[in-house]
Design an enzyme around this catalytic site. Sequence first.
Site, PDB file in Angstrom:
ATOM      1  N   CYS A  42       0.843  -1.191   0.000  1.00  0.00           N
ATOM      2  CA  CYS A  42       0.000   0.000   0.000  1.00  0.00           C
ATOM      3  C   CYS A  42       0.884   1.250   0.000  1.00  0.00           C
ATOM      4  CB  CYS A  42      -0.911   0.007   1.224  1.00  0.00           C
ATOM      5  SG  CYS A  42      -2.059   1.416   1.236  1.00  0.00           S
ATOM      6  N   ASP A  44       0.429   3.792   1.663  1.00  0.00           N
ATOM      7  CA  ASP A  44       0.404   4.378   3.007  1.00  0.00           C
ATOM      8  C   ASP A  44       1.824   4.628   3.528  1.00  0.00           C
ATOM      9  OD1 ASP A  44       0.243   4.557   5.975  1.00  0.00           O
ATOM     10  OD2 ASP A  44      -1.870   4.114   5.637  1.00  0.00           O
ATOM     11  N   ARG A  46       3.001   4.799   6.291  1.00  0.00           N
ATOM     12  CA  ARG A  46       3.409   4.078   7.504  1.00  0.00           C
ATOM     13  C   ARG A  46       3.856   2.651   7.230  1.00  0.00           C
ATOM     14  NH1 ARG A  46      -2.230   5.213  10.294  1.00  0.00           N
ATOM     15  NH2 ARG A  46      -2.754   4.682   8.137  1.00  0.00           N
ATOM     16  N   HIS A  98      -2.348  -3.851   5.013  1.00  0.00           N
ATOM     17  CA  HIS A  98      -2.157  -3.485   6.424  1.00  0.00           C
ATOM     18  C   HIS A  98      -3.503  -3.197   7.077  1.00  0.00           C
ATOM     19  CE1 HIS A  98      -2.717   0.955   5.863  1.00  0.00           C
ATOM     20  NE2 HIS A  98      -2.459   0.611   4.626  1.00  0.00           N
ATOM     21  N   CYS A 101      -6.333   0.035   6.859  1.00  0.00           N
ATOM     22  CA  CYS A 101      -6.035   0.642   5.554  1.00  0.00           C
ATOM     23  C   CYS A 101      -7.130   1.638   5.142  1.00  0.00           C
ATOM     24  CB  CYS A 101      -5.902  -0.453   4.499  1.00  0.00           C
ATOM     25  SG  CYS A 101      -5.514   0.184   2.849  1.00  0.00           S
TER      26      CYS A 101
HETATM   27 ZN    ZN Z   1      -3.455   1.263   2.977  1.00  0.00          ZN
END
Ligand code: ZN
Length: 211
Positions: A42, A44, A46, A98, A101
């Site tokens: 992803c 993302d 993080r 994750h 999400c």
């Molecule tokens: Zn995500």
Amino acid sequence: MKTYERLLIENKVWAREKIQADPEYFNRLAQLQTPEFLWIGCSDSRVPANEITNTQPGEIFVHRNIANMVVHTDVNLLSVLDYAVTYLKVKHIIVCGHYGCGGIKAAMNNHDHKQVLNMWLRNIKDVYRLHREELETFTNEEAKTDRLVELNVREQVTHLAKTSIIQRAWQNEQRPDLHGWVYGLKDGIIKPVFEMKAGTVIDPLYTYDDL
Ligand SMILES: [Zn+2]
């Protein structure tokens, strides 16, 4: 100082530290990339692939998009996949989602996210539809989202196996193995949730018989 300028300063610090620890570090990396893994994760911020697996530059070939999707019309994903499998000859492909999400959450509500996000999220809604019966047994919204995260990873791994790129590599070179993982934002731990070894028999509807 502008925020982005900090990145450039930190980059110089990092490069200097690397050379101090190993003078040949960049010379070696510049000559060759032989990663064993393709990571589809992803976007993302993080969930950085190298950091959470404690790996170094050169070890993982990476593609990231919202909610780690394998969309069969995505030329970007397919180019990365083809290059990683056919030329880099990776041994493992990891689809890593994750918990928590945002992409998965967005696909579970009925808000108009406008084009083009609506188009992308529709692919996740399709995964929800396939597993609607199980998902609608959940009363806790967070648990339901987390389950869709797992089911989505599983679905995207099976999408990989439907490509001629993977099927050809399985037939000719018995690689790569496909892995579905989910990373926990709250504890930093990756949980394996699905696996397809090279050569796994898939739905004949999607099997090419003249590769
Ligand atoms: Zn995500």
